[in-house]
Write an enzyme that holds these catalytic residues in place. Structure first.
Site, PDB file in Angstrom:
ATOM      1  CG  ASP A 180      46.718  22.522 -11.615  1.00 53.66           C
ATOM      2  OD1 ASP A 180      47.713  21.915 -11.185  1.00 53.66           O
ATOM      3  OD2 ASP A 180      46.708  23.746 -11.874  1.00 53.66           O
ATOM      4  CE1 TYR A 310      51.293  26.601  -8.536  1.00 56.53           C
ATOM      5  CE2 TYR A 310      50.946  27.664 -10.666  1.00 56.53           C
ATOM      6  CZ  TYR A 310      50.998  26.515  -9.891  1.00 56.53           C
ATOM      7  OH  TYR A 310      50.753  25.295 -10.465  1.00 56.53           O
ATOM      8  CG  HIS A 364      48.087  17.191 -11.896  1.00 60.12           C
ATOM      9  ND1 HIS A 364      47.531  17.332 -10.643  1.00 60.12           N
ATOM     10  CD2 HIS A 364      48.247  18.455 -12.369  1.00 60.12           C
ATOM     11  CE1 HIS A 364      47.364  18.609 -10.374  1.00 60.12           C
ATOM     12  NE2 HIS A 364      47.786  19.325 -11.395  1.00 60.12           N
TER      13      HIS A 364
END
Length: 400
Positions: A180, A310, A364
């Site tokens: 990630d 983000y 993930h």
């Protein structure tokens, strides 16, 4: 002294904040839902009611807080940032320094299972010669690190922070690992500090990562075109969270900062969608683990600052210019439950790939889901890179 001191750190939640949390959980207002396949539109109401009931009646924060504090943790100021990190010495003849970086919606909590496996491999059936000394920092805006006050804390800025942290700890060279955001930051560290990185190991390569494609590069293969098509399909079906967190994170943060149930639902949906589970996320990641991660975000008020990463990545994406490559040796591992991952040829357009592997299970959140398998792959990748590659000052042989 600011910018030089490294201070021990432990965390003890404010009892009043814990009482307020219980009140908010017990007074949750639940949405309606339409008849549909479970999880199609998000976490089912029945699941979230059971999750919150467990949180209220069975989850024990005190036990989890003690577990967190059992790891050697420190804070130090680097520029405008206070950086929190675990610094766990390895047990072996020559432990190699390794920076582990977490992701979103995780935190350093997602690394707690794998850290002992890396620092003390002999206790898990491994070879002491493969031991690492692990440094696991919290990204600025996450958990116990400070929240950025200005724009600009991108993956490139964090890579520079990690390099400065390792200098402060006395490590001239080190390895980097992550999934990630940890994969972005590890790759950015290798790009900006190639002389410091012995190797970089990634258990994820972002769907948004783009190597530069010039007229001199080989044309896309059918396998690469298929990968880009899968990314487009995944983005259309699952990428709404990226759009909101990369453009209007503050709007969403009012709900997630005010409602622990809202925060939990936002995170639980990702724990379920991105893990290698069959039906529910706690098949793979326990409720205690999920709640502890959520608690770290709630108790530190970092729901907004965490998702803001983000927007920083949108403004400063990890895209390479023509002719630019990440030169330190790179290992990449695929997991069957992972988000779309590229073929090796795509990664080799940007990375010096010397290790490519596939694990039989996991998704993930590999360090949470399959820590033993991931730890062994990390050991395998770094094993040939150890000889004569690491330099440690006397002050770096144990935490300060």
């Amino acid at each position: 002294m600011k910018d030089t001191a490294i201070n021990p750190f432990t965390f003890h939640a404010d009892p009043e904040v814990l009482r307020d949390l219980r009140k908010r959980l017990s007074r949750a207002i639940w949405p309606d839902e339409v008849v549909a396949d479970a999880w199609r539109y998000g976490p089912p109401v029945d699941y979230m009611k059971s999750f919150v009931a467990y949180w209220l009646d069975q989850y024990d924060w005190q036990t989890q807080e003690e577990r967190l504090n059992s790891f050697p943790q420190f804070v130090t100021d680097i520029g405008e940032h206070r950086i929190h990190f675990i610094h766990q010495p390895g047990k072996g003849p020559a432990p190699a320094p390794l920076v582990l970086t977490h992701g979103w919606p995780g935190s350093f909590v997602e690394l707690l299972k794998i850290i002992p496996m890396l620092t003390d491999p002999a206790s898990y059936g491994g070879d002491p010669a493969d031991a690492f000394t692990v440094i696991a920092p919290s990204i600025p805006g996450y958990g116990f690190s400070s929240r950025p006050k200005e724009r600009g804390t991108s993956v490139f800025a964090v890579a520079d922070l990690w390099a400065k942290l390792m200098t402060r700890l006395g490590y001239a060279k080190f390895g980097a690992q992550g999934g990630d955001w940890g994969s972005w930051i590890s790759a950015a560290t290798a790009l900006q500090h190639p002389d410091r990185l012995v190797g970089v190991h990634l258990n994820y390569l972002s769907t948004r990562f783009r190597p530069a494609l010039s007229p001199d590069d080989p044309p896309l293969t059918s396998e690469e075109e298929g990968y880009l098509a899968r990314v487009a399909d995944w983005t259309a079906a699952e990428g709404a969270y990226i759009a909101i967190q990369a453009t209007k994170p503050l709007t969403l943060s009012y709900a997630l900062t005010d409602s622990p149930v809202g925060l939990a639902a936002w995170y639980v949906e990702k724990f379920r969608s991105w893990s290698d589970c069959q039906v529910e996320p706690d098949e793979i990641i326990s409720k205690d683990e999920m709640i502890t991660d959520i608690m770290v975000h709630w108790l530190t008020g970092t729901a907004h600052s965490a998702m803001r990463f983000y927007s920083e990545s949108r403004e400063h994406p990890l895209h390479l210019a023509a002719g630019q490559r990440i030169t330190p040796p790179c290992g990449i591992v695929h997991l069957p439950g992972e988000l779309p991952m590229p073929p090796r040829s795509w990664a080799e357009r940007a990375f010096n790939v010397v290790h490519w592997s596939n694990l039989p299970r996991g998704g993930h959140f590999a360090a949470w889901e399959v820590p033993g398998l991931l730890a062994e792959d990390i050991r395998t990748f770094f094993r040939p890179l150890r000889q004569g590659s690491y330099s440690m000052g006397d002050e770096a042989k144990s935490p300060p």
